[in-house]
Design a protein around this motif. Structure first.
Motif, PDB file in Angstrom:
ATOM      1  N   TRP A 133       2.547  10.872  -5.923  1.00 44.23           N
ATOM      2  CA  TRP A 133       1.348  10.241  -6.294  1.00 44.23           C
ATOM      3  C   TRP A 133       0.091  10.391  -5.280  1.00 44.23           C
ATOM      4  O   TRP A 133      -1.065  10.629  -5.479  1.00 44.23           O
ATOM      5  CB  TRP A 133       1.316   8.800  -6.725  1.00 44.23           C
ATOM      6  CG  TRP A 133       2.203   8.818  -7.946  1.00 44.23           C
ATOM      7  CD1 TRP A 133       3.287   7.988  -7.900  1.00 44.23           C
ATOM      8  CD2 TRP A 133       2.288   9.264  -9.300  1.00 44.23           C
ATOM      9  NE1 TRP A 133       4.082   8.337  -9.077  1.00 44.23           N
ATOM     10  CE2 TRP A 133       3.194   8.860  -9.935  1.00 44.23           C
ATOM     11  CE3 TRP A 133       1.129   9.970  -9.756  1.00 44.23           C
ATOM     12  CZ2 TRP A 133       3.407   9.568 -11.206  1.00 44.23           C
ATOM     13  CZ3 TRP A 133       1.342  10.398 -11.052  1.00 44.23           C
ATOM     14  CH2 TRP A 133       2.444  10.024 -11.803  1.00 44.23           C
ATOM     15  N   CYS A 134       0.502  10.234  -3.880  1.00 41.19           N
ATOM     16  CA  CYS A 134      -0.355  10.116  -2.785  1.00 41.19           C
ATOM     17  C   CYS A 134      -0.911  11.906  -2.707  1.00 41.19           C
ATOM     18  O   CYS A 134      -1.598  12.164  -2.293  1.00 41.19           O
ATOM     19  CB  CYS A 134       0.279   9.861  -1.511  1.00 41.19           C
ATOM     20  SG  CYS A 134       0.322   8.232  -1.209  1.00 41.19           S
ATOM     21  N   ARG A 135       0.128  12.793  -3.008  1.00 37.56           N
ATOM     22  CA  ARG A 135      -0.212  14.113  -2.795  1.00 37.56           C
ATOM     23  C   ARG A 135      -0.928  14.658  -3.965  1.00 37.56           C
ATOM     24  O   ARG A 135      -1.240  15.696  -3.887  1.00 37.56           O
ATOM     25  CB  ARG A 135       1.262  14.868  -2.849  1.00 37.56           C
ATOM     26  CG  ARG A 135       2.020  14.398  -1.365  1.00 37.56           C
ATOM     27  CD  ARG A 135       1.085  15.162  -0.131  1.00 37.56           C
ATOM     28  NE  ARG A 135       1.840  15.111   1.052  1.00 37.56           N
ATOM     29  CZ  ARG A 135       1.684  15.343   2.189  1.00 37.56           C
ATOM     30  NH1 ARG A 135       0.444  15.682   2.478  1.00 37.56           N
ATOM     31  NH2 ARG A 135       2.466  15.175   3.217  1.00 37.56           N
ATOM     32  N   ASN A 156      -1.281   3.116   1.474  1.00 38.54           N
ATOM     33  CA  ASN A 156      -0.458   3.979   0.953  1.00 38.54           C
ATOM     34  C   ASN A 156       0.547   4.730   1.764  1.00 38.54           C
ATOM     35  O   ASN A 156       0.130   4.824   3.031  1.00 38.54           O
ATOM     36  CB  ASN A 156      -1.323   4.834   0.179  1.00 38.54           C
ATOM     37  CG  ASN A 156      -1.872   3.966  -1.007  1.00 38.54           C
ATOM     38  OD1 ASN A 156      -1.411   3.083  -1.480  1.00 38.54           O
ATOM     39  ND2 ASN A 156      -3.009   4.621  -1.509  1.00 38.54           N
ATOM     40  N   CYS A 157       1.442   5.460   1.488  1.00 38.81           N
ATOM     41  CA  CYS A 157       2.450   6.166   2.325  1.00 38.81           C
ATOM     42  C   CYS A 157       1.891   7.590   2.618  1.00 38.81           C
ATOM     43  O   CYS A 157       2.063   8.046   3.739  1.00 38.81           O
ATOM     44  CB  CYS A 157       3.906   6.423   1.746  1.00 38.81           C
ATOM     45  SG  CYS A 157       3.779   7.677   0.355  1.00 38.81           S
ATOM     46  N   GLY A 158       0.956   7.915   1.944  1.00 40.00           N
ATOM     47  CA  GLY A 158       0.434   9.401   2.347  1.00 40.00           C
ATOM     48  C   GLY A 158       1.173  10.439   1.808  1.00 40.00           C
ATOM     49  O   GLY A 158       0.959  11.507   2.242  1.00 40.00           O
ATOM     50  N   HIS A 159       2.731  10.288   1.358  1.00 37.51           N
ATOM     51  CA  HIS A 159       3.488  11.471   1.479  1.00 37.51           C
ATOM     52  C   HIS A 159       4.013  11.545  -0.266  1.00 37.51           C
ATOM     53  O   HIS A 159       4.729  12.716  -0.480  1.00 37.51           O
ATOM     54  CB  HIS A 159       4.457  11.415   2.440  1.00 37.51           C
ATOM     55  CG  HIS A 159       4.169  11.098   3.774  1.00 37.51           C
ATOM     56  ND1 HIS A 159       3.667  12.419   4.372  1.00 37.51           N
ATOM     57  CD2 HIS A 159       3.982  10.124   4.590  1.00 37.51           C
ATOM     58  CE1 HIS A 159       3.204  12.040   5.652  1.00 37.51           C
ATOM     59  NE2 HIS A 159       3.440  10.555   5.779  1.00 37.51           N
ATOM     60  N   CYS A 160       3.976  10.398  -1.072  1.00 34.68           N
ATOM     61  CA  CYS A 160       4.808  10.658  -2.388  1.00 34.68           C
ATOM     62  C   CYS A 160       3.830  11.527  -3.192  1.00 34.68           C
ATOM     63  O   CYS A 160       3.064  11.976  -2.855  1.00 34.68           O
ATOM     64  CB  CYS A 160       5.120   9.176  -2.500  1.00 34.68           C
ATOM     65  SG  CYS A 160       3.548   8.591  -3.245  1.00 34.68           S
ATOM     66  N   LEU A 185      -1.062   5.142  -7.079  1.00 31.29           N
ATOM     67  CA  LEU A 185      -0.156   4.717  -7.737  1.00 31.29           C
ATOM     68  C   LEU A 185       1.101   5.078  -6.733  1.00 31.29           C
ATOM     69  O   LEU A 185       2.240   4.930  -7.164  1.00 31.29           O
ATOM     70  CB  LEU A 185       0.223   5.574  -8.971  1.00 31.29           C
ATOM     71  CG  LEU A 185      -1.204   5.652  -9.885  1.00 31.29           C
ATOM     72  CD1 LEU A 185      -0.767   6.632 -10.973  1.00 31.29           C
ATOM     73  CD2 LEU A 185      -1.290   4.436 -10.553  1.00 31.29           C
ATOM     74  N   CYS A 186       0.797   4.961  -5.603  1.00 27.64           N
ATOM     75  CA  CYS A 186       1.693   5.241  -4.440  1.00 27.64           C
ATOM     76  C   CYS A 186       3.070   4.687  -4.701  1.00 27.64           C
ATOM     77  O   CYS A 186       3.486   3.489  -4.976  1.00 27.64           O
ATOM     78  CB  CYS A 186       1.448   4.748  -3.135  1.00 27.64           C
ATOM     79  SG  CYS A 186       2.428   5.018  -1.734  1.00 27.64           S
ATOM     80  N   GLU A 187       4.286   5.168  -4.421  1.00 27.55           N
ATOM     81  CA  GLU A 187       5.567   4.819  -4.713  1.00 27.55           C
ATOM     82  C   GLU A 187       6.139   3.973  -3.607  1.00 27.55           C
ATOM     83  O   GLU A 187       6.960   3.283  -3.905  1.00 27.55           O
ATOM     84  CB  GLU A 187       6.482   6.064  -4.865  1.00 27.55           C
ATOM     85  CG  GLU A 187       6.434   6.808  -5.895  1.00 27.55           C
ATOM     86  CD  GLU A 187       7.236   8.042  -6.041  1.00 27.55           C
ATOM     87  OE1 GLU A 187       8.098   8.417  -4.991  1.00 27.55           O
ATOM     88  OE2 GLU A 187       7.340   8.949  -7.172  1.00 27.55           O
ATOM     89  N   LYS A 188       5.440   4.062  -2.375  1.00 21.60           N
ATOM     90  CA  LYS A 188       5.665   3.095  -1.318  1.00 21.60           C
ATOM     91  C   LYS A 188       4.621   2.478  -1.101  1.00 21.60           C
ATOM     92  O   LYS A 188       4.427   2.102   0.152  1.00 21.60           O
ATOM     93  CB  LYS A 188       6.217   3.963  -0.153  1.00 21.60           C
ATOM     94  CG  LYS A 188       7.699   4.571  -0.562  1.00 21.60           C
ATOM     95  CD  LYS A 188       8.155   5.611   0.621  1.00 21.60           C
ATOM     96  CE  LYS A 188       9.261   6.471   0.088  1.00 21.60           C
ATOM     97  NZ  LYS A 188       9.929   7.242   1.092  1.00 21.60           N
TER      98      LYS A 188
HETATM   99 ZN   LIG Z   1       2.411   7.333  -1.626  1.00 23.29          ZN
END
Ligand SMILES: [Zn+2]
Length: 341
Positions: free
Chosen positions: A94-96, A88-92, A102-105
């Protein structure tokens, strides 16, 4: 290092000798000590989840960190760790907000979109390594990373299990389901386990199921659930198989305000009746793996001995193909495990 490689999607594992990985910036390398194998990986090996081959598969892992790259603060050499499955990206958003699956990236899965741990060593983004608490062994930690944490997320956030609930679990003797029996019991529910053989149902009883349904011996699962609940139905129904017939049975078994949750992902569609959803406020939904925080919680609960890893068969990791054949043929009870000595 030895690595079990899928050279093209759909092909069996082949053992190869590969150079030991060196961690780049932000990465760490773990010596793998134990691993799990489940039906998800059999499906992933067909290529239906994307990713590219040649590929070293394997994401349910426990081991020791043996090297770290620059900029790493969350783990150090010598730490015992499990592995978080998602990239996961850790920043979007959903990650936040605590819904990182459900991460967008979303960058895919360990062992599908990057090399995993059916090898002596695995190199991953350091954030995918989660320290194992005292009291939990490598094999238990490996199972925590998919077979157990998936249930932790499902039962608490999606099925929203309470101690006064009757909970139907379909495919309850499988690698994820058998741990679902334990998690649902831990949350206080009365568990009705459904599966396709008496041998599988006996295993469910061993791990705490209150009632069992042999889906090949009854005419209709929903009717049997209603009988076992004095006509009420199930407050929650979790489907580990995900075929149209099994998820339809989950939906049809629901009580008023019941939640039907699918975890297994087969192809097909089910029927829902809008007016019935309105009048009963039932929920029809899915549950996707777990967050890192839920994995940490899962490992802590397992370290206390409240949920135990259930292994049906254990082979050396160089014989992983044998486990995949058992999984594909539905011969395996509970989880498959791999050793590395
Ligand atoms: Zn994310």
């Amino acid at each position: 290092m030895r690595a079990m490689v899928v050279r093209a999607w759909g092909q069996p594992f082949v053992e190869e000798q590969r150079p030991d990985p060196n961690p780049g910036y932000g990465e760490a390398v773990m010596k793998v000590r134990a691993a799990g194998a489940g039906l998800t990986l059999v499906n992933m090996r067909t290529g239906m989840y994307g990713g590219s081959a040649p590929r070293v598969m394997g994401h349910e892992l426990g081991g020791d960190i043996v090297a770290v790259g620059e900029g790493i603060t969350n783990v150090k050499v010598g730490d015992r760790c499990g592995v978080y499955f998602y990239l996961n990206c850790g920043h979007c958003r959903w990650c936040r907000n605590g819904r990182e699956t459900l991460c967008e990236k979303h960058g895919g899965y360990v062992g599908v979109h990057c090399d995993g741990g059916y090898a002596d060593l695995v190199c991953l983004p350091a954030g995918n390594f989660i320290p194992i608490p005292k009291g939990l062994d490598y094999e238990g930690a490996a199972m925590a990373c998919d077979a157990v944490n998936t249930n932790w997320h499902c039962m608490r956030e999606r099925a929203r299990i309470n101690p006064h609930d009757d909970v139907l679990l379909i495919g309850a003797a499988g690698g994820v389901g058998i741990h679902g029996v334990q998690v649902a019991k831990l949350f206080g529910a009365r568990v009705i386990a459904a599966d396709i053989s008496e041998e599988k149902l006996a295993l469910c009883k061993t791990w705490g199921a209150d009632e069992v349904i042999n889906t090949r011996a009854v005419a209709d699962v929903a009717t049997e659930v209603k009988r076992l609940t004095d006509g009420k139905g199930a407050d929650a129904a979790v489907d580990y198989v995900g075929k149209p017939a099994t998820f339809q049975a989950a939906i049809d078994s629901l009580a008023v305000s019941g939640r039907a949750v699918v975890i297994g992902g087969a192809v097909g569609t089910v029927a829902v009746t809008p007016i019935n959803l309105i009048l009963t406020e039932k929920t029809v939904t899915g549950s996707r793996h777990s967050t890192r925080a839920e994995l940490i919680e899962t490992m802590e609960v397992m370290a206390r001995g409240l949920i135990k890893p259930v292994v049906g068969k254990r082979v050396h990791f160089t014989a992983v193909e044998e486990l995949f054949q058992d999984l594909a043929a539905e011969r395996l009870l509970a989880r498959g495990a791999l050793t590395y000595d």
